[in-house]
Design a protein around this motif. Structure first.
Motif, PDB file in Angstrom:
ATOM      1  N   VAL A  64      52.695  71.211 -64.813  1.00  0.00           N
ATOM      2  CA  VAL A  64      53.886  70.398 -65.075  1.00  0.00           C
ATOM      3  C   VAL A  64      54.589  70.035 -63.760  1.00  0.00           C
ATOM      4  CG1 VAL A  64      56.192  70.473 -66.127  1.00  0.00           C
ATOM      5  CG2 VAL A  64      54.186  71.116 -67.461  1.00  0.00           C
ATOM      6  N   ILE A  65      54.621  70.954 -62.810  1.00  0.00           N
ATOM      7  CA  ILE A  65      55.173  70.635 -61.484  1.00  0.00           C
ATOM      8  C   ILE A  65      54.063  70.224 -60.513  1.00  0.00           C
ATOM      9  CG2 ILE A  65      56.210  71.668 -59.415  1.00  0.00           C
ATOM     10  CD1 ILE A  65      58.174  73.133 -61.211  1.00  0.00           C
ATOM     11  N   ASP A 115      49.000  75.280 -65.928  1.00  0.00           N
ATOM     12  CA  ASP A 115      50.250  74.578 -66.211  1.00  0.00           C
ATOM     13  C   ASP A 115      50.615  73.764 -64.968  1.00  0.00           C
ATOM     14  OD1 ASP A 115      52.771  73.642 -66.644  1.00  0.00           O
ATOM     15  OD2 ASP A 115      53.516  75.471 -67.593  1.00  0.00           O
ATOM     16  N   TYR A 154      57.261  80.163 -65.264  1.00  0.00           N
ATOM     17  CA  TYR A 154      58.079  79.284 -66.102  1.00  0.00           C
ATOM     18  C   TYR A 154      57.171  78.316 -66.837  1.00  0.00           C
ATOM     19  CZ  TYR A 154      61.812  76.475 -67.962  1.00  0.00           C
ATOM     20  OH  TYR A 154      62.667  75.841 -68.841  1.00  0.00           O
ATOM     21  N   HIS A 155      57.207  78.390 -68.163  1.00  0.00           N
ATOM     22  CA  HIS A 155      56.386  77.471 -68.944  1.00  0.00           C
ATOM     23  C   HIS A 155      57.222  76.654 -69.919  1.00  0.00           C
ATOM     24  CE1 HIS A 155      52.792  79.020 -67.121  1.00  0.00           C
ATOM     25  NE2 HIS A 155      53.041  80.243 -67.538  1.00  0.00           N
ATOM     26  N   GLY A 156      58.552  76.754 -69.828  1.00  0.00           N
ATOM     27  CA  GLY A 156      59.387  75.924 -70.680  1.00  0.00           C
ATOM     28  C   GLY A 156      60.445  76.713 -71.413  1.00  0.00           C
ATOM     29  N   SER A 178      57.492  66.733 -73.486  1.00  0.00           N
ATOM     30  CA  SER A 178      58.043  67.575 -72.422  1.00  0.00           C
ATOM     31  C   SER A 178      57.012  68.627 -72.051  1.00  0.00           C
ATOM     32  CB  SER A 178      59.315  68.284 -72.907  1.00  0.00           C
ATOM     33  OG  SER A 178      58.979  69.199 -73.941  1.00  0.00           O
ATOM     34  N   GLY A 179      57.249  69.267 -70.920  1.00  0.00           N
ATOM     35  CA  GLY A 179      56.361  70.349 -70.508  1.00  0.00           C
ATOM     36  C   GLY A 179      56.370  71.482 -71.529  1.00  0.00           C
ATOM     37  N   SER A 180      57.550  71.785 -72.053  1.00  0.00           N
ATOM     38  CA  SER A 180      57.655  72.847 -73.057  1.00  0.00           C
ATOM     39  C   SER A 180      56.798  72.517 -74.276  1.00  0.00           C
ATOM     40  CB  SER A 180      59.113  73.004 -73.520  1.00  0.00           C
ATOM     41  OG  SER A 180      59.963  73.269 -72.441  1.00  0.00           O
ATOM     42  N   LYS A 211      56.508  65.853 -66.172  1.00  0.00           N
ATOM     43  CA  LYS A 211      57.238  65.446 -64.962  1.00  0.00           C
ATOM     44  C   LYS A 211      56.627  64.264 -64.194  1.00  0.00           C
ATOM     45  CE  LYS A 211      59.299  70.039 -64.466  1.00  0.00           C
ATOM     46  NZ  LYS A 211      60.742  69.972 -64.599  1.00  0.00           N
ATOM     47  N   GLU A 236      50.799  78.740 -63.603  1.00  0.00           N
ATOM     48  CA  GLU A 236      51.080  77.579 -62.762  1.00  0.00           C
ATOM     49  C   GLU A 236      50.298  77.778 -61.462  1.00  0.00           C
ATOM     50  OE1 GLU A 236      55.659  77.444 -62.517  1.00  0.00           O
ATOM     51  OE2 GLU A 236      55.141  79.286 -63.550  1.00  0.00           O
ATOM     52  N   ASN A 283      53.175  73.034 -73.704  1.00  0.00           N
ATOM     53  CA  ASN A 283      52.753  74.434 -73.790  1.00  0.00           C
ATOM     54  C   ASN A 283      52.811  74.971 -75.217  1.00  0.00           C
ATOM     55  OD1 ASN A 283      51.941  74.666 -71.135  1.00  0.00           O
ATOM     56  ND2 ASN A 283      54.029  75.062 -70.425  1.00  0.00           N
TER      57      ASN A 283
HETATM   58  C1  LIG Z   1      55.439  74.772 -64.845  1.00  0.00           C
HETATM   59  C2  LIG Z   1      56.362  74.260 -65.905  1.00  0.00           C
HETATM   60  N1  LIG Z   1      55.951  74.247 -67.174  1.00  0.00           N
HETATM   61  C3  LIG Z   1      56.727  73.785 -68.159  1.00  0.00           C
HETATM   62  C4  LIG Z   1      57.982  73.303 -67.891  1.00  0.00           C
HETATM   63  C5  LIG Z   1      58.838  72.821 -69.008  1.00  0.00           C
HETATM   64  O1  LIG Z   1      58.958  71.436 -68.940  1.00  0.00           O
HETATM   65  P1  LIG Z   1      60.138  70.698 -69.726  1.00  0.00           P
HETATM   66  O2  LIG Z   1      61.412  71.070 -69.061  1.00  0.00           O
HETATM   67  O3  LIG Z   1      59.776  69.251 -69.569  1.00  0.00           O
HETATM   68  O4  LIG Z   1      60.082  71.126 -71.126  1.00  0.00           O
HETATM   69  C6  LIG Z   1      58.451  73.282 -66.582  1.00  0.00           C
HETATM   70  C7  LIG Z   1      59.800  72.776 -66.266  1.00  0.00           C
HETATM   71  O5  LIG Z   1      60.296  72.902 -65.178  1.00  0.00           O
HETATM   72  C8  LIG Z   1      57.622  73.782 -65.560  1.00  0.00           C
HETATM   73  O6  LIG Z   1      58.038  73.825 -64.296  1.00  0.00           O
END
Ligand SMILES: Cc1ncc(COP(=O)(O)O)c(C=O)c1O
Length: 461
Positions: free
Chosen positions: A264-265, A262, A156-158, A122-124, A291, A229, A127
């Motif tokens: 992720v998006i 980051d 937002y990083h998770g 996952s993104g979390s 994602k 981000e 990170n």
């Molecule tokens: C920029 C960013 N980093 C990390 C995450 C966390 O990802 P996850 O929900 O897959 O853990 C998100 C989730 O929206 C995100 O937008």
């Protein structure tokens, strides 16, 4: 398309309330509403709920279904890999075929010296990997004091302990005693919110300067990394002013601080390049991806790491004692690889940059920017936001923070358009396969919905 099963939706809603705790939700509201909206099937950019509604998914699930729903290629590759080898781990000097191939592919897309890839789910988790990797790197390099991360408010990083701490969402920090120590948050580059009416170049300088000021305040010798981000997504699609990222990169280089992007998006085509850092013309040392990596078909995330960092780990002879059972899961990796091939074959990155992104931008400019309830309608590639304001030409909000956008969001969903509300804005991040006709539907639905909600919004004043 497979025949959709006939579900007993009222019974499922009862079970939902009785047993299921959905993510990021109010459990009181879940009970009050008698359960969640249940999505049963989807195709292209349209999702269907159990009550028979077809909804244009302007959020691509959760900013992730880049290639759209219902891709048989991804199903086939998952089935083949599950049959051949459903699982083996990457601990203890073993690997399977798909993560090796995927790492090589992702390294090629990242380019430069970002030639190494660590997998997570996952993104979390990516990170979290960043958090441990960066501190481990500095310790092994002989600079153990470098432990501080600098991030931004409203980032937002998770949602794990480390990633939510890296994030700058105050309402998340309230729960669970976050942030953990060693993380500094500075102002975000949010022109409409924090730089309204300010010259964009001056605002870019001011927002970047906040980072340098904080570095100097805590001591550059203590700072490990800056994380951001390229465009803040969950924070409300905050598109930084031109020049901001160049300044941030220069500040990181000046003080020898690692730069973490980051993605992720923003990754995998969202901004019209493979990665957001490529759009902004900077070179990070570490990149978080999730994602769009698999278009959400299976959970997988990746942490791209520069050769310089890996060299330090290699030279140390130490193990990096970090990783997950499902790091480099073969089925997820195989699906991600095929997903990337779809993005390439269908030129979805170029299409976003040259066609659908500009089409969305001009539709927003023509049909939403002039609306009296819209303070700003902005987009970059296929991510955008519409700021709802109480007075045209200002950034003055309706009272009761966030209520206005929630009203408009719910009314949009009732009209067959899935969008999200972030504070007083409506945000969108549709599949990269969205058609011009669907973009028209997206923008027109928001415009009509704003008209119909005008009285309800006025009551918030
Ligand atoms: C920029 C960013 N980093 C990390 C995450 C966390 O990802 P996850 O929900 O897959 O853990 C998100 C989730 O929206 C995100 O937008």
């Amino acid at each position: 398309m497979v025949t959709v099963r006939n579900y007993d939706i009222p019974a499922l809603r009862k079970l939902d309330v009785a047993h299921h705790l959905p993510a990021q939700s109010s459990y009181g509201l879940q009970v009050e509403l008698g359960g969640s909206r249940i999505i049963t099937h989807a195709k292209g950019s349209t999702i269907h709920d159990g009550d028979g509604h077809a909804i244009l998914d302007a959020m691509a699930g959760l900013w992730c279904v880049n290639v759209g729903y219902g891709r048989p290629e991804l199903v086939e590759v998952a089935a083949r890999q599950m049959t051949e080898l459903p699982f083996y781990n990457t601990f203890f000097r073993t690997a399977t075929v798909p993560p090796i191939e995927l790492a090589a592919k992702v390294a090629g897309l990242l380019g430069g010296n970002l030639q190494h890839v660590f997998f997570n789910n996952s993104g979390s988790e990516s990170n979290d990997t960043v958090f441990r990797l960066v501190r481990t790197y500095w310790a092994l390099k002989g600079e153990p004091k470098r432990t501080i991360f600098i991030s931004r408010h409203n980032a937002y990083h998770g949602s794990t302990v480390a990633s939510a701490s890296l994030g700058g969402m105050d309402f998340m920090h309230v729960q669970g005693g976050l942030p953990i120590p060693g993380i500094e948050h500075v102002m975000q580059p949010y022109p409409f919110g924090d730089g309204f009416g300010e010259d964009p170049a001056a605002f870019a300088t001011r927002a970047a300067q906040a980072i340098e000021d904080r570095i100097l305040a805590v001591g550059p010798e203590n700072v490990a990394a800056f994380i951001g981000e390229p465009v803040q997504g969950a924070g409300g699609v905050i598109i930084p002013p031109p020049g901001y990222w160049q300044r941030v990169e220069a500040i990181c280089r000046k003080y020898g601080i690692l730069l973490v992007s980051d993605e992720v998006i923003c990754g995998f085509g969202r901004l019209g390049e493979w990665f957001g850092f490529q759009h902004f013309g900077i070179r990070p040392d570490i990149v978080s991806m999730a994602k769009g990596l698999s278009s959400g078909y299976l959970p997988i995330s990746a942490t791209g790491v520069s050769s310089d960092i890996v060299e330090v780990l290699r030279a140390s002879g130490e193990e990096f004692v970090h990783g997950y059972t499902y790091s480099g899961h073969p089925v997820s990796a195989a699906v991600a690889l095929r997903n990337i091939q779809i993005i390439e074959d269908e030129h979805l990155v170029e299409r976003t940059r040259e066609d659908s992104g500009p089409y969305l931008a001009s539709a927003l400019a023509d049909r939403l920017s002039p609306h009296p309830l819209v303070g700003e309608a902005r987009s970059l590639g296929l991510i955008g936001a519409v700021e709802i304001v109480a007075e045209p030409g200002t950034n003055r909000r309706f009272g009761r923070g966030g209520q206005a956008a929630a009203i408009v969001r719910d009314a949009c969903i009732a009209r067959g358009l899935m969008v999200r509300a972030v504070r007083d804005s409506i945000v969108m991040s549709p599949p990269l396969v969205i058609t011009p006709a669907e973009i028209d539907q997206l923008v027109d639905t928001i415009a009509v919905t704003l008209d119909t909600c005008a009285d309800q919004l006025a009551a918030l004043r």
